[in-house]
Design a protein around this motif. Structure first.
Motif, mmCIF file in Angstrom:
data_model
loop_
_atom_site.group_PDB
_atom_site.id
_atom_site.type_symbol
_atom_site.label_atom_id
_atom_site.label_comp_id
_atom_site.label_asym_id
_atom_site.label_seq_id
_atom_site.Cartn_x
_atom_site.Cartn_y
_atom_site.Cartn_z
ATOM 1 N N LEU A 153 -6.393 2.746 4.478
ATOM 2 C CA LEU A 153 -5.299 3.445 3.557
ATOM 3 C C LEU A 153 -5.951 3.588 2.240
ATOM 4 N N ASN A 154 -5.894 4.814 1.752
ATOM 5 C CA ASN A 154 -6.499 4.925 0.138
ATOM 6 C C ASN A 154 -5.481 4.972 -0.647
ATOM 7 N N ASP A 155 -5.905 4.310 -1.769
ATOM 8 C CA ASP A 155 -5.002 4.511 -3.356
ATOM 9 C C ASP A 155 -3.588 4.044 -2.854
ATOM 10 N N ALA A 156 -3.320 2.849 -2.436
ATOM 11 C CA ALA A 156 -2.129 2.415 -2.043
ATOM 12 C C ALA A 156 -1.992 0.752 -1.668
ATOM 13 N N VAL A 157 -0.789 0.347 -2.034
ATOM 14 C CA VAL A 157 -0.653 -1.238 -1.659
ATOM 15 C C VAL A 157 0.486 -1.297 -0.591
ATOM 16 N N ILE A 158 0.580 -2.427 0.156
ATOM 17 C CA ILE A 158 1.559 -2.539 1.025
ATOM 18 C C ILE A 158 2.066 -3.889 0.909
ATOM 19 N N CYS A 159 3.532 -4.065 1.265
ATOM 20 C CA CYS A 159 3.935 -5.134 1.389
ATOM 21 C C CYS A 159 4.815 -5.325 2.770
ATOM 22 N N VAL A 160 4.843 -6.546 3.401
ATOM 23 C CA VAL A 160 5.551 -6.381 4.467
ATOM 24 C C VAL A 160 6.699 -7.366 4.515
ATOM 25 N N HIS A 161 7.439 -7.349 5.574
ATOM 26 C CA HIS A 161 8.709 -8.261 5.575
ATOM 27 C C HIS A 161 9.291 -8.045 4.331
ATOM 28 N N TYR A 162 9.547 -6.918 3.891
ATOM 29 C CA TYR A 162 10.032 -6.438 2.653
ATOM 30 C C TYR A 162 11.445 -7.238 2.334
ATOM 31 N N GLU A 163 12.079 -7.141 3.221
ATOM 32 C CA GLU A 163 13.544 -7.584 3.065
ATOM 33 C C GLU A 163 13.569 -9.026 3.282
ATOM 34 N N THR A 164 12.901 -9.705 4.253
ATOM 35 C CA THR A 164 12.906 -10.926 4.937
ATOM 36 C C THR A 164 12.373 -11.831 3.764
ATOM 37 N N TRP A 165 11.273 -11.399 3.105
ATOM 38 C CA TRP A 165 10.436 -12.053 2.071
ATOM 39 C C TRP A 165 11.165 -11.895 0.718
ATOM 40 N N GLY A 166 11.904 -10.811 0.524
ATOM 41 C CA GLY A 166 12.276 -10.570 -0.612
ATOM 42 C C GLY A 166 11.142 -10.065 -1.642
ATOM 43 N N THR A 176 1.804 -1.882 -9.722
ATOM 44 C CA THR A 176 1.613 -1.841 -11.368
ATOM 45 C C THR A 176 0.125 -1.969 -11.617
ATOM 46 N N GLU A 177 -0.184 -3.288 -11.162
ATOM 47 C CA GLU A 177 -1.491 -4.067 -11.146
ATOM 48 C C GLU A 177 -2.665 -3.208 -10.675
ATOM 49 N N GLU A 178 -2.349 -2.794 -9.647
ATOM 50 C CA GLU A 178 -3.385 -2.086 -8.930
ATOM 51 C C GLU A 178 -3.469 -0.468 -9.562
ATOM 52 N N SER A 179 -2.770 -0.012 -9.934
ATOM 53 C CA SER A 179 -2.733 1.443 -10.475
ATOM 54 C C SER A 179 -2.714 2.294 -9.341
ATOM 55 N N THR A 180 -2.273 2.066 -8.139
ATOM 56 C CA THR A 180 -2.566 2.900 -7.021
ATOM 57 C C THR A 180 -1.538 4.043 -7.136
ATOM 58 N N ASP A 181 -1.601 5.104 -6.446
ATOM 59 C CA ASP A 181 -0.862 6.346 -6.312
ATOM 60 C C ASP A 181 0.544 6.173 -5.791
ATOM 61 N N ARG A 182 0.526 5.055 -4.664
ATOM 62 C CA ARG A 182 1.557 4.733 -3.782
ATOM 63 C C ARG A 182 1.795 3.290 -3.504
ATOM 64 N N ALA A 183 3.142 2.789 -3.033
ATOM 65 C CA ALA A 183 3.111 1.522 -2.601
ATOM 66 C C ALA A 183 4.146 1.521 -1.414
ATOM 67 N N PHE A 184 4.000 0.815 -0.456
ATOM 68 C CA PHE A 184 4.950 1.040 0.564
ATOM 69 C C PHE A 184 5.614 -0.523 0.975
ATOM 70 N N GLY A 185 6.837 -0.615 0.938
ATOM 71 C CA GLY A 185 7.449 -1.804 1.089
ATOM 72 C C GLY A 185 8.115 -1.696 2.592
ATOM 73 N N LEU A 186 7.579 -2.435 3.634
ATOM 74 C CA LEU A 186 8.071 -2.454 4.895
ATOM 75 C C LEU A 186 8.770 -3.261 5.374
ATOM 76 N N ALA A 187 9.929 -3.214 6.062
ATOM 77 C CA ALA A 187 10.752 -4.201 6.476
ATOM 78 C C ALA A 187 10.434 -4.421 8.037
ATOM 79 N N ASP A 188 10.856 -5.826 8.488
ATOM 80 C CA ASP A 188 10.921 -5.882 9.887
ATOM 81 C C ASP A 188 11.253 -5.131 10.846
ATOM 82 N N GLU A 189 10.780 -4.926 12.060
ATOM 83 C CA GLU A 189 11.337 -3.703 12.993
ATOM 84 C C GLU A 189 11.167 -2.445 12.480
#
Length: 216
Positions: A153-166, A176-189
């Motif tokens: 995945l190019n120019d993006a960062v990912i977070c998982v368990h977005y809600e569970t882990w807050g 912000t720090e990676e200066s990527t074009d996109r960021a995705f916060g993914l919830a369980d299920e």
């Protein structure tokens, strides 16, 4: 060649629609399931959470590939023949160690570019971008780590368990720090499907998407 990436915010199973889409793209398999063995855990029984639903979608052949520092020639040869690849969850640092800059990682990248669909669950999703950002909650010493990823995945960062882990603050910090074009916060299920790097389908809880340009 068209690339196909499926990312999930938690562990298996696949969400139903994305599972069917993934299965269709594999042309019946074989599908490799990459995992880190856990002491006292019966992997075959756990793997059925992946395999049983996919069998209902027509996949009859699976390759179970336990990860280590020393993959065998046979394992590498099997992976090269697979028509779908699943990267399971667990300790993200170990997945990063075994897959990034390794022979197995090289094969994953090559098969992905050739159009083989890749699905990452939890840790498997975290290591998919160019930069793997591991939050404190997912690290044995409670340290936030910034490591090379598989660059599926190019120019993006990912977070998982977005809600569970807050993960709201972590996602914003990474974006912000990676200066990527996109960021995705993914919830369980929940999961997303990207074709040629473009987000084309989501399922489950809507992902949190941060973007410096119109969502694509």
């Amino acid at each position: 060649m068209t690339t196909h990436l499926f990312l999930f915010g938690g562990g298996p199973p696949f969400t139903p629609n994305l599972r069917t889409r993934f299965a269709t793209l594999t042309n019946g398999g074989p599908v490799a399931i990459l995992y880190i063995p856990r002491i006292g855990k019966d992997w075959t029984r756990y793997a059925s959470i992946y395999t049983k639903p996919l069998q209902e979608d027509g996949i009859s052949s699976f390759v179970h590939l336990p990860l280590s520092d020393v993959p065998t020639d046979g394992q590498l040869a099997q992976l090269k023949q697979c028509q779908g690849i699943i990267i399971s969850g667990g300790e993200t640092e170990l997945y990063q160690q075994y897959l990034v800059g390794t022979p197995i990682g090289d094969i994953i990248q090559s098969r992905f570019v050739d159009g083989v669909p890749v699905a990452g669950f939890s840790a498997g999703a975290l290591i998919s971008p160019e930069r793997c950002i591991i939050p404190e909650i997912d690290q044995r010493d409670n340290q936030r780590l910034r490591l090379p990823g598989l660059a599926l995945l190019n120019d993006a960062v990912i977070c998982v368990h977005y809600e569970t882990w807050g993960e709201a603050a972590h996602l914003t910090q990474s974006f912000t720090e990676e200066s990527t074009d996109r960021a995705f916060g993914l919830a369980d299920e929940s999961g997303i499907y990207l074709r040629n790097q473009h987000l084309v389908e989501t399922e489950g809880t809507d992902p949190v998407v941060l973007s410096r340009s119109p969502v694509k």
